[in-house]
Scaffold this motif. Sequence first.
Motif, PDB file in Angstrom:
ATOM      1  N   LEU A 100      44.263  48.154   8.665  1.00 21.87           N
ATOM      2  CA  LEU A 100      45.099  48.467   9.827  1.00 21.87           C
ATOM      3  C   LEU A 100      46.543  48.060   9.560  1.00 21.87           C
ATOM      4  N   ALA A 101      46.704  46.881   8.970  1.00 21.49           N
ATOM      5  CA  ALA A 101      48.051  46.398   8.643  1.00 21.49           C
ATOM      6  C   ALA A 101      48.723  47.307   7.612  1.00 21.49           C
ATOM      7  N   LEU A 102      47.948  47.796   6.633  1.00 19.97           N
ATOM      8  CA  LEU A 102      48.509  48.686   5.617  1.00 19.97           C
ATOM      9  C   LEU A 102      48.855  50.056   6.205  1.00 19.97           C
ATOM     10  N   LEU A 103      47.982  50.598   7.063  1.00 23.46           N
ATOM     11  CA  LEU A 103      48.234  51.907   7.672  1.00 23.46           C
ATOM     12  C   LEU A 103      49.398  51.875   8.656  1.00 23.46           C
ATOM     13  N   SER A 104      49.710  50.691   9.174  1.00 28.70           N
ATOM     14  CA  SER A 104      50.828  50.571  10.111  1.00 28.70           C
ATOM     15  C   SER A 104      52.161  50.878   9.439  1.00 28.70           C
ATOM     16  N   TRP A 105      52.199  50.800   8.116  1.00 30.81           N
ATOM     17  CA  TRP A 105      53.443  51.091   7.381  1.00 30.81           C
ATOM     18  C   TRP A 105      53.814  52.572   7.483  1.00 30.81           C
ATOM     19  N   PRO A 106      52.931  53.504   7.042  1.00 30.61           N
ATOM     20  CA  PRO A 106      53.318  54.916   7.142  1.00 30.61           C
ATOM     21  C   PRO A 106      53.294  55.464   8.567  1.00 30.61           C
ATOM     22  N   MET A 107      52.436  54.893   9.436  1.00 29.39           N
ATOM     23  CA  MET A 107      52.267  55.472  10.761  1.00 29.39           C
ATOM     24  C   MET A 107      53.193  54.863  11.818  1.00 29.39           C
ATOM     25  N   LEU A 108      53.480  53.566  11.671  1.00 28.70           N
ATOM     26  CA  LEU A 108      54.310  52.890  12.682  1.00 28.70           C
ATOM     27  C   LEU A 108      55.597  52.322  12.110  1.00 28.70           C
ATOM     28  N   GLY A 109      55.775  52.417  10.801  1.00 29.06           N
ATOM     29  CA  GLY A 109      56.980  51.882  10.176  1.00 29.06           C
ATOM     30  C   GLY A 109      56.994  50.376  10.065  1.00 29.06           C
ATOM     31  N   GLU A 110      55.810  49.733  10.225  1.00 31.98           N
ATOM     32  CA  GLU A 110      55.716  48.282  10.119  1.00 31.98           C
ATOM     33  C   GLU A 110      55.279  47.921   8.703  1.00 31.98           C
ATOM     34  N   ARG A 111      56.235  47.477   7.884  1.00 33.88           N
ATOM     35  CA  ARG A 111      55.930  47.195   6.482  1.00 33.88           C
ATOM     36  C   ARG A 111      55.068  45.939   6.365  1.00 33.88           C
ATOM     37  N   PRO A 112      53.924  46.027   5.667  1.00 32.78           N
ATOM     38  CA  PRO A 112      53.052  44.852   5.532  1.00 32.78           C
ATOM     39  C   PRO A 112      53.681  43.781   4.654  1.00 32.78           C
ATOM     40  N   GLY A 113      53.395  42.531   4.988  1.00 33.08           N
ATOM     41  CA  GLY A 113      53.909  41.419   4.208  1.00 33.08           C
ATOM     42  C   GLY A 113      53.091  41.179   2.964  1.00 33.08           C
ATOM     43  N   THR A 114      53.537  40.239   2.165  1.00 30.78           N
ATOM     44  CA  THR A 114      52.840  39.909   0.922  1.00 30.78           C
ATOM     45  C   THR A 114      51.408  39.460   1.191  1.00 30.78           C
ATOM     46  N   ASP A 115      51.203  38.750   2.313  1.00 26.19           N
ATOM     47  CA  ASP A 115      49.864  38.245   2.620  1.00 26.19           C
ATOM     48  C   ASP A 115      48.858  39.379   2.804  1.00 26.19           C
ATOM     49  N   VAL A 116      49.332  40.508   3.327  1.00 25.88           N
ATOM     50  CA  VAL A 116      48.432  41.647   3.537  1.00 25.88           C
ATOM     51  C   VAL A 116      48.005  42.242   2.193  1.00 25.88           C
ATOM     52  N   TRP A 117      48.975  42.374   1.277  1.00 27.03           N
ATOM     53  CA  TRP A 117      48.644  42.905  -0.043  1.00 27.03           C
ATOM     54  C   TRP A 117      47.685  41.963  -0.780  1.00 27.03           C
ATOM     55  N   VAL A 118      47.948  40.672  -0.669  1.00 27.14           N
ATOM     56  CA  VAL A 118      47.066  39.688  -1.305  1.00 27.14           C
ATOM     57  C   VAL A 118      45.669  39.756  -0.685  1.00 27.14           C
ATOM     58  N   ALA A 119      45.616  39.885   0.652  1.00 27.62           N
ATOM     59  CA  ALA A 119      44.324  39.961   1.343  1.00 27.62           C
ATOM     60  C   ALA A 119      43.523  41.174   0.901  1.00 27.62           C
ATOM     61  N   SER A 120      44.201  42.321   0.712  1.00 27.54           N
ATOM     62  CA  SER A 120      43.494  43.531   0.291  1.00 27.54           C
ATOM     63  C   SER A 120      42.933  43.373  -1.116  1.00 27.54           C
ATOM     64  N   LEU A 121      43.713  42.770  -2.011  1.00 29.21           N
ATOM     65  CA  LEU A 121      43.237  42.543  -3.381  1.00 29.21           C
ATOM     66  C   LEU A 121      42.089  41.534  -3.407  1.00 29.21           C
ATOM     67  N   MET A 122      42.202  40.487  -2.600  1.00 32.00           N
ATOM     68  CA  MET A 122      41.130  39.498  -2.524  1.00 32.00           C
ATOM     69  C   MET A 122      39.864  40.127  -1.951  1.00 32.00           C
ATOM     70  N   LEU A 174      37.995  35.250   4.879  1.00 30.38           N
ATOM     71  CA  LEU A 174      39.090  34.321   5.166  1.00 30.38           C
ATOM     72  C   LEU A 174      40.460  35.010   5.177  1.00 30.38           C
ATOM     73  N   PRO A 175      40.792  35.835   4.166  1.00 26.27           N
ATOM     74  CA  PRO A 175      42.068  36.563   4.231  1.00 26.27           C
ATOM     75  C   PRO A 175      42.136  37.525   5.412  1.00 26.27           C
ATOM     76  N   THR A 176      40.983  38.116   5.770  1.00 26.64           N
ATOM     77  CA  THR A 176      40.953  39.019   6.925  1.00 26.64           C
ATOM     78  C   THR A 176      41.293  38.262   8.202  1.00 26.64           C
ATOM     79  N   ALA A 177      40.691  37.084   8.375  1.00 24.07           N
ATOM     80  CA  ALA A 177      40.998  36.250   9.532  1.00 24.07           C
ATOM     81  C   ALA A 177      42.472  35.867   9.545  1.00 24.07           C
ATOM     82  N   HIS A 178      43.029  35.574   8.368  1.00 23.73           N
ATOM     83  CA  HIS A 178      44.446  35.216   8.264  1.00 23.73           C
ATOM     84  C   HIS A 178      45.335  36.374   8.715  1.00 23.73           C
ATOM     85  N   VAL A 179      44.997  37.603   8.279  1.00 22.37           N
ATOM     86  CA  VAL A 179      45.798  38.775   8.659  1.00 22.37           C
ATOM     87  C   VAL A 179      45.746  38.991  10.166  1.00 22.37           C
ATOM     88  N   ILE A 180      44.570  38.816  10.760  1.00 26.21           N
ATOM     89  CA  ILE A 180      44.432  38.971  12.217  1.00 26.21           C
ATOM     90  C   ILE A 180      45.354  38.002  12.951  1.00 26.21           C
TER      91      ILE A 180
END
Length: 287
Positions: free
Chosen positions: A98-120, A271-277
């Motif tokens: 949801l955080a990643l899709l918010s970038w193209p759809m809402l213009g909300e650029r995800p932070g580094t933590d979101v990218w790290v969470a997706s890789l984890m 754990l990263p998912t909870a952090h992103v929330i």
Amino acid sequence: GLWMLLGSFVFSIMSALAHALGDRVDWQVVAIARSGVAFVLALVLAVAGGARLVFLRPGMLWVRSLSGSVSLVCTFYALTHMPLAEVLTITNTFPVWLALLSWPMLGERPGTDVWVASLMGVAGVALIKQPWNNGTGPLEWLPVAAAFGAAWSTALAMLGLNRLGNLDTRSVVAHFSAVATVVSVASLWIFPREYPEGPVWAGNVPWYLAGVGLTATAGQLCLTRAFTTGTASRVAVVGLSQVLFAAGIDWLVFSKRLNTMAMFGMALVLLPTAHVILQRAGKGSEK
């Protein structure tokens, strides 16, 4: 939090019933039972409550209903082909997507933590499945892809739902349930059937199918109650308890135990998912 905990437990029971049906009837039939019962109940509640039913417009309503339907179909395919805990671990990563899709759809650029969470998350799923230890044959990745597809579709549905605040919730649920029922029925012809002669009315199969629909509806009611009476971010984090309930059911009912590496993989996902929330909730409160 208590309502979400109860809802998570009920959803875990629904998942267990669906999993138990996996070698008896087609997964499409299970999806039809889930969406069909929900549609009837949602329609009754909407009409009884005087809610104005909507169909063609707004267009975002179709985005929410179609993406939600794809998520439902993918989820039930995965549930009938994978252990419960594994499926729910993957599907509950939707806040990250949801955080990643918010970038193209809402213009909300995800932070580094979101990218790290997706890789984890991806690394965690690899530890859960452990393809290097699959000595009995090739690992079936289609159920894993379906679970990820469910998570991505759920994220898209949530973005659509975020723009439908002006509509009656009962009308939105009724529309989604109707579309999901049609998509589930269509999947009988779109995708190969594994048990075309499956005895839908034999033994305890009808009771299991009814249980899937009823527990799904009860879980949805608990979830709605939880989000209307509690803080959304905390409720969402409590919702991750579905994975713990599912792991317990896998162990006690289906005799499927997680090894240490798989449990570490689950933690690497959750754990990263909870952090992103919690991070997204913090940013929302600052606005």
